[in-house]
Design an enzyme around this catalytic site. Sequence first.
Site, mmCIF file in Angstrom:
data_model
loop_
_atom_site.group_PDB
_atom_site.id
_atom_site.type_symbol
_atom_site.label_atom_id
_atom_site.label_comp_id
_atom_site.label_asym_id
_atom_site.label_seq_id
_atom_site.Cartn_x
_atom_site.Cartn_y
_atom_site.Cartn_z
ATOM 1 C CG ASN A 8 -1.746 1.220 1.392
ATOM 2 O OD1 ASN A 8 -1.836 2.020 0.453
ATOM 3 N ND2 ASN A 8 -2.365 1.398 2.547
ATOM 4 C CD1 TRP A 9 3.901 1.101 -2.589
ATOM 5 C CD2 TRP A 9 4.240 2.340 -4.422
ATOM 6 N NE1 TRP A 9 4.907 0.519 -3.314
ATOM 7 C CE2 TRP A 9 5.132 1.251 -4.439
ATOM 8 C CE3 TRP A 9 4.267 3.257 -5.479
ATOM 9 C CZ2 TRP A 9 6.056 1.058 -5.484
ATOM 10 C CZ3 TRP A 9 5.177 3.051 -6.521
ATOM 11 C CH2 TRP A 9 6.059 1.969 -6.511
ATOM 12 C CE LYS A 10 -0.390 3.504 4.696
ATOM 13 N NZ LYS A 10 -0.436 3.705 6.120
ATOM 14 C CG HIS A 91 -6.114 2.116 4.982
ATOM 15 N ND1 HIS A 91 -5.748 3.105 5.863
ATOM 16 C CD2 HIS A 91 -5.071 1.249 4.941
ATOM 17 C CE1 HIS A 91 -4.527 2.844 6.321
ATOM 18 N NE2 HIS A 91 -4.091 1.722 5.776
ATOM 19 C CD GLU A 93 -3.382 5.814 6.428
ATOM 20 O OE1 GLU A 93 -3.304 5.808 5.183
ATOM 21 O OE2 GLU A 93 -2.490 5.350 7.165
ATOM 22 C CD GLU A 160 -3.848 -2.109 7.397
ATOM 23 O OE1 GLU A 160 -2.736 -2.336 6.959
ATOM 24 O OE2 GLU A 160 -4.479 -1.077 7.128
ATOM 25 N N GLY A 166 2.033 2.642 10.775
ATOM 26 C CA GLY A 166 2.999 3.724 10.600
ATOM 27 C C GLY A 166 3.664 4.159 11.891
ATOM 28 C CB SER A 205 4.717 -1.363 12.186
ATOM 29 O OG SER A 205 4.317 -0.015 12.376
ATOM 30 N N GLY A 226 2.640 -0.969 4.369
ATOM 31 C CA GLY A 226 2.736 0.438 3.991
ATOM 32 C C GLY A 226 4.192 0.838 3.779
ATOM 33 N N GLY A 227 4.770 1.464 4.799
ATOM 34 C CA GLY A 227 6.126 2.033 4.695
ATOM 35 C C GLY A 227 7.160 1.115 4.066
#
Length: 247
Positions: A8-10, A91, A93, A160, A166, A205, A226-227
């Site tokens: 997930n590159w956001k 998600h 977010e 999640e 994150g 994470s 993600g990251g």
Amino acid sequence: MPGLVIANWKLHGSLALVAEFGQQWRALPPLSDVEVVVCPPTPYLGAIREAFEGMRLGAQDCADQREGAFTGEVAVQMLGEFGCRYVIIGHSERRSLYGETDAQVARKARLASAEGLHPVVCVGESLEQREAGQEVKVVSEQLLGSLAQVPCERLVIAYEPIWAIGTGRTATPEQAEAMHGVIRRCMQEHFGAVGAAIPIIYGGSVKPENASELFGCENIDGALVGGASLEAKSFWQIASAASAGRA
Ligand code: PGA
């Protein structure tokens, strides 16, 4: 079932990153027993389709309508035309920053599924809710609300915990496995025997250092990353751990 690892590159990336990532990915050994998916920001879908090998394409969201006067939205059939097989829906977010409700999530998941895409429906509790001992109740309710009239074929659930996204603070394998077990039972009750086979992936994470331990858990079928998915080598290491975890 093979492992499922989704990037997930956001709101990160550029054409330069797509080119660099693609080049580095092609130099890494191919993986088996794992479905690897990348969900970039929508404008990069075409470039990624050309540059990445051995990866499926996905999107980070979709509209809850098929067409019409909905400025800024992207419909599931458009994602399908660009080769997307997966779409992340609900998600945390989207839920917290854009006020997305369970009912909207369910509408999006129904549309995605009807279009032949895999809806990756996200659920998870906040730190406050976990500290109050409400995590099972919160996640179970979110699941039922987000899956109203959603068929179980093609469905993927991503657990999640919001406090792990994150933050560098991963859920322990025990915490994650316990919730995945709850979700598995919930899916079985909701959909019958076939519900037990729905892939349940963990996000929050996930890194090369903690991936193997998580994938070693019985009910963790993969990860939403993600990251650590912005760097080809670390994402490959996570996908490789998922592949080893299924062997
Ligand atoms: P993270 O994000 O891996 O950076 O914690 C996961 C996600 O939000 O899907």
